[in-house]
Design a protein around this motif. Structure first.
Motif, PDB file in Angstrom:
ATOM      1  N   ALA A 109     -20.881  -9.691  37.552  1.00 14.10           N
ATOM      2  CA  ALA A 109     -20.693 -11.036  36.997  1.00 14.10           C
ATOM      3  C   ALA A 109     -19.219 -11.442  37.052  1.00 14.10           C
ATOM      4  O   ALA A 109     -18.904 -12.595  37.378  1.00 14.10           O
ATOM      5  CB  ALA A 109     -21.206 -11.083  35.557  1.00 14.10           C
ATOM      6  N   ILE A 110     -18.328 -10.501  36.764  1.00 18.00           N
ATOM      7  CA  ILE A 110     -16.893 -10.794  36.855  1.00 18.00           C
ATOM      8  C   ILE A 110     -16.527 -11.153  38.288  1.00 18.00           C
ATOM      9  O   ILE A 110     -15.785 -12.109  38.541  1.00 18.00           O
ATOM     10  CB  ILE A 110     -16.052  -9.599  36.350  1.00 18.00           C
ATOM     11  CG1 ILE A 110     -16.222  -9.432  34.842  1.00 18.00           C
ATOM     12  CG2 ILE A 110     -14.579  -9.768  36.709  1.00 18.00           C
ATOM     13  CD1 ILE A 110     -15.645  -8.139  34.298  1.00 18.00           C
ATOM     14  N   MET A 111     -17.069 -10.400  39.238  1.00 26.42           N
ATOM     15  CA  MET A 111     -16.772 -10.675  40.640  1.00 26.42           C
ATOM     16  C   MET A 111     -17.323 -12.044  41.053  1.00 26.42           C
ATOM     17  O   MET A 111     -16.652 -12.792  41.777  1.00 26.42           O
ATOM     18  CB  MET A 111     -17.366  -9.577  41.515  1.00 26.42           C
ATOM     19  CG  MET A 111     -17.004  -9.672  42.959  1.00 26.42           C
ATOM     20  SD  MET A 111     -17.718  -8.285  43.840  1.00 26.42           S
ATOM     21  CE  MET A 111     -16.350  -7.844  44.848  1.00 26.42           C
ATOM     22  N   ALA A 112     -18.505 -12.388  40.581  1.00 22.38           N
ATOM     23  CA  ALA A 112     -19.114 -13.674  40.955  1.00 22.38           C
ATOM     24  C   ALA A 112     -18.321 -14.851  40.391  1.00 22.38           C
ATOM     25  O   ALA A 112     -18.055 -15.823  41.108  1.00 22.38           O
ATOM     26  CB  ALA A 112     -20.563 -13.719  40.474  1.00 22.38           C
ATOM     27  N   ILE A 113     -17.931 -14.771  39.125  1.00 19.54           N
ATOM     28  CA  ILE A 113     -17.168 -15.891  38.550  1.00 19.54           C
ATOM     29  C   ILE A 113     -15.768 -15.938  39.144  1.00 19.54           C
ATOM     30  O   ILE A 113     -15.217 -17.015  39.342  1.00 19.54           O
ATOM     31  CB  ILE A 113     -17.143 -15.831  37.000  1.00 19.54           C
ATOM     32  CG1 ILE A 113     -16.639 -17.152  36.398  1.00 19.54           C
ATOM     33  CG2 ILE A 113     -16.323 -14.693  36.490  1.00 19.54           C
ATOM     34  CD1 ILE A 113     -17.624 -18.261  36.415  1.00 19.54           C
TER      35      ILE A 113
END
Length: 178
Positions: A109-113
Motif C-alpha cells: 500500500a505504501i508503494m502504491a500511494i
C-alpha cells in the motif's frame, strides 16, 4: 520434542484437513482461487514488463533519439509492475504460510500511494487532496513501523510492553502469544 523450524503446523487459515467435509471442500476451493490469482498475476507482470520494455524501445528508437519525453509516466509504469510483483508476493506468501501477510500488504500500500504521488499531476488535485494523501502515507508508515517493532519484539521473546502481544498479527508468527 523440537518445534518445526517454520512452524507451519501451528496455525492454518484454510486447513485442508478439516473434519467437516463442506469446510474442507470450501478451503480447497479458496486455495485453488489463490493459485489462480497467482497465475493471473504472473501474466499481468509479464505483460507489464513487455509493455515497459516496448515503451522504452519506442521512445529511444524514434526522434529525438535516446530521449524519453515523459519519464514520469515511464517511472509510473515501472512502479506499477513492481506493485504487481508485491501483490504476487502477497498471494504466494498466503499460499505457502496460510497467514495473511499484514506487513507485506502495508508495504504494498505504501508503494502504491507513493507511485501515485510520483506520477501526480499537481494541477489536477487540490491542497486538501494532497494533505489527504500525505495523511494516508503517514498512517501507513506508522502502521509499518509498529508492525516492525512488534515483529522484532516477538522474535526476541521480550514481553511486558504495550506492543509485546501485537506480533500475533504478523505473518512471522503462527501461534498466539502465551
Amino acid at each position: 520434542m523440537t518445534e518445526p523450524k517454520d512452524n507451519l503446523s501451528a496455525h492454518q487459515e484454510l486447513p485442508t484437513n478439516e473434519r467437516d467435509f463442506i469446510l474442507r471442500w470450501l478451503h480447497r476451493v479458496m486455495r485453488l482461487a489463490a493459485y489462480l490469482l497467482a497465475i493471473a498475476m504472473v501474466v499481468v507482470i509479464l505483460v507489464g514488463v513487455a509493455s515497459v520494455i516496448h515503451t522504452i524501445y519506442l521512445n529511444l528508437a524514434t526522434p529525438p533519439y535516446f530521449l524519453i519525453p515523459d519519464i514520469i509516466k515511464t517511472f509510473g509504469a515501472f512502479l506499477a509492475v513492481l506493485i504487481a510483483y508485491e501483490i504476487f508476493s502477497n498471494i504466494t506468501l498466503y499460499i505457502r504460510a496460510d497467514v495473511f501477510p499484514m506487513k507485506l500488504v502495508v508495504a504494498t500500500a505504501i508503494m502504491a500511494i507513493s507511485r501515485k504521488l510520483i506520477i501526480l499531476d499537481m494541477e489536477e488535485y487540490s491542497a486538501l487532496d494532497l494533505v489527504g494523501m500525505g495523511s494516508v502515507i503517514l498512517g501507513l508508515g506508522l502502521a509499518y513501523w509498529l508492525i516492525s517493532i512488534a515483529d522484532a519484539r516477538g522474535a526476541s521473546g521480550r514481553a511486558g510492553s504495550l506492543l509485546s502481544g501485537a506480533h500475533t498479527l504478523t505473518p512471522s508468527s503462527k501461534t498466539d502469544t502465551p
